[in-house]
Design a protein around this motif. Structure first.
Motif, PDB file in Angstrom:
ATOM      1  N   TRP A   1     -10.919  -1.557   0.842  1.00  0.00           N
ATOM      2  CA  TRP A   1     -10.152  -1.725  -0.394  1.00  0.00           C
ATOM      3  C   TRP A   1     -11.109  -2.050  -1.532  1.00  0.00           C
ATOM      4  O   TRP A   1     -11.842  -3.028  -1.474  1.00  0.00           O
TER       5      TRP A   1
ATOM      6  N   LEU B   1      -5.438  -4.749  -8.847  1.00  0.00           N
ATOM      7  CA  LEU B   1      -5.239  -3.385  -8.361  1.00  0.00           C
ATOM      8  C   LEU B   1      -6.406  -2.996  -7.463  1.00  0.00           C
ATOM      9  O   LEU B   1      -7.568  -3.188  -7.811  1.00  0.00           O
ATOM     10  N   GLN B   2      -6.087  -2.432  -6.299  1.00  0.00           N
ATOM     11  CA  GLN B   2      -7.097  -1.986  -5.354  1.00  0.00           C
ATOM     12  C   GLN B   2      -6.809  -0.552  -4.907  1.00  0.00           C
ATOM     13  O   GLN B   2      -5.660  -0.152  -4.774  1.00  0.00           O
ATOM     14  N   VAL B   3      -7.880   0.210  -4.668  1.00  0.00           N
ATOM     15  CA  VAL B   3      -7.795   1.579  -4.169  1.00  0.00           C
ATOM     16  C   VAL B   3      -8.496   1.638  -2.813  1.00  0.00           C
ATOM     17  O   VAL B   3      -9.575   1.063  -2.634  1.00  0.00           O
TER      18      VAL B   3
ATOM     19  N   SER C   1       0.865   5.697  -1.788  1.00  0.00           N
ATOM     20  CA  SER C   1       0.409   6.674  -2.773  1.00  0.00           C
ATOM     21  C   SER C   1       1.602   7.026  -3.643  1.00  0.00           C
ATOM     22  O   SER C   1       2.750   6.986  -3.196  1.00  0.00           O
TER      23      SER C   1
ATOM     24  N   ILE D   1      -4.389   7.645 -11.749  1.00  0.00           N
ATOM     25  CA  ILE D   1      -4.134   7.688 -10.311  1.00  0.00           C
ATOM     26  C   ILE D   1      -3.483   9.030  -9.988  1.00  0.00           C
ATOM     27  O   ILE D   1      -2.385   9.326 -10.463  1.00  0.00           O
TER      28      ILE D   1
ATOM     29  N   HIS E   1      -3.159   3.024  -2.855  1.00  0.00           N
ATOM     30  CA  HIS E   1      -3.495   1.830  -3.628  1.00  0.00           C
ATOM     31  C   HIS E   1      -2.465   0.730  -3.400  1.00  0.00           C
ATOM     32  O   HIS E   1      -1.406   0.968  -2.817  1.00  0.00           O
TER      33      HIS E   1
ATOM     34  N   SER F   1       0.825  -1.202   0.000  1.00  0.00           N
ATOM     35  CA  SER F   1       0.000   0.000   0.000  1.00  0.00           C
ATOM     36  C   SER F   1       0.863   1.258   0.000  1.00  0.00           C
ATOM     37  O   SER F   1       1.832   1.373   0.739  1.00  0.00           O
TER      38      SER F   1
END
Length: 369
Positions: A270, A262-264, A246, A283, A301, A244
């Protein structure tokens, strides 16, 4: 006079792809995340149906998908509003009808897959990054140089290309297999730069700023293209393909294959970014949050691993020069909305991140006033 001892060479770490090809039944300890960082992944059992997916998580929500209508001027008003809302609420979204040829997206994915899957390890290691150097161009597995001996490794190999400005672009440092690899990366680089410029213009206008404001504040793009390869993992519930974080620059444009991972992070959960073959994931990164004084946010993410399938993604980072001073736009600072971030020198921000790592957080949280 005593002879100086030769420095102990730093060994090149075993690539994750090599680990996976040995068919391990367990993840090596150095890849196991602490419990609080592990993904919530459905474990396959004898009762799991073929409709179930290895990468299912507790949330089925996904990031917004915005149709850019090929940048048709008649649609600009609606697109700006939709884009502005996504930047405010998510910091990440997908765009379609973005003007980049779909065939180019497919070719970029294809040459990346061919390098990782079809070329022998001896060939890949010809492009290996120095193990003691952070963020070097080339083939590697470990991006960060942390001082901690217990730093957890990502279940990922990558190839990083320095593509802009042109003074950094040297295709002879990139693979020549498959034969079209270098020309595809060059074409892809130029198209990603053009799209990033258009998107930053929309973001600026959506905040009432001149269209060139954010790009001017960032300066000439320093662009890197990172092709990431995530091999199948025997215990995806214990590790992460990419921890995780940014992104530290201005804006990242990403494509992925059909595997997903891919996860945000949003509202304490998540959210999966569902693969769309014709879409590009946008992003927002930390410098854009600083410039917009927090009105738009960078997206935290990560990437999760998959038990059965390898996954590929291509991320194109657009960053300021390291000498650039980044601070909130004066037009977005008022008595009722004072500056949220201190001015930073981008190079110092980068050095801190590569030395200490993201610690699973948005890096920008460390400079909030």
């Amino acid at each position: 006079m005593e002879e100086e001892e030769d420095p102990i060479p730093i060994p090149i770490p075993m690539r994750v792809q090599t680990l996976a090809e040995n068919n391990p039944t367990q993840v090596p300890p150095e890849y196991i995340q602490p419990p609080q960082n592990r993904p919530q992944i459905k474990i396959k059992t004898p009762t799991t149906t073929t409709e179930d997916h290895d990468d299912d998580t507790f949330s089925s929500s996904t990031v917004p998908v915005i149709d850019l209508f090929g940048f048709d001027p008649d649609q600009w008003g609606d697109v700006r509003r939709e884009l502005g809302q996504a930047c405010k609420d998510w910091g990440a979204f997908q765009v379609t009808n973005h003007g980049v040829p779909i065939g180019l997206l497919d070719r970029m994915r294809s040459v990346g897959n061919s390098f990782f899957r079809d070329s022998p390890m001896a060939y890949k290691l010809r492009y290996a990054v120095p193990p003691s150097s952070a963020a070097s161009e080339g083939y590697g597995s470990r991006m960060l140089l942390t001082t901690s001996n217990d730093a957890v490794l990502d279940w990922r190999d990558y190839f990083d290309h320095h593509t802009l400005p042109l003074s950094r672009r040297n295709p002879s440092r990139w693979p020549d297999f498959p034969p079209t690899y270098r020309e595809v990366v060059v074409e892809y680089s130029d198209c990603m730069k053009a799209l990033a410029q258009k998107l930053l213009a929309f973001m600026s206008e959506s905040l009432g700023l001149p269209s060139s404001y954010i790009e001017d504040a960032v300066g000439d793009f320093y662009q890197n293209i990172t092709v990431s390869y995530y091999p199948p993992c025997p215990q995806p519930e214990l590790t992460l393909g990419l921890q995780s974080h940014s992104d530290i620059g201005a804006i990242t444009l990403l494509i992925q294959d059909d595997v997903g991972g891919l996860q945000v992070f949003k509202d304490g959960e998540w959210m999966m970014v569902q693969p769309l073959s014709d879409a590009i994931v946008v992003i927002l990164a930390d410098q854009t949050e600083i410039i917009t004084n927090g009105k738009y946010r960078s997206a935290q993410h990560r990437a999760i691993a998959n038990a059965n399938k390898a996954r590929l993604s291509v991320a194109t980072f657009h960053d300021p020069a390291k000498t650039m001073n980044i601070s909130p736009a004066p037009a977005l600072v008022t008595e009722s909305f004072p500056p949220r971030y201190r001015q930073i020198v981008y190079g110092e921000y980068v050095s801190s991140w590569y030395s200490n790592g993201p610690e699973g957080k948005r890096n920008i949280d460390k400079i909030i006033l």
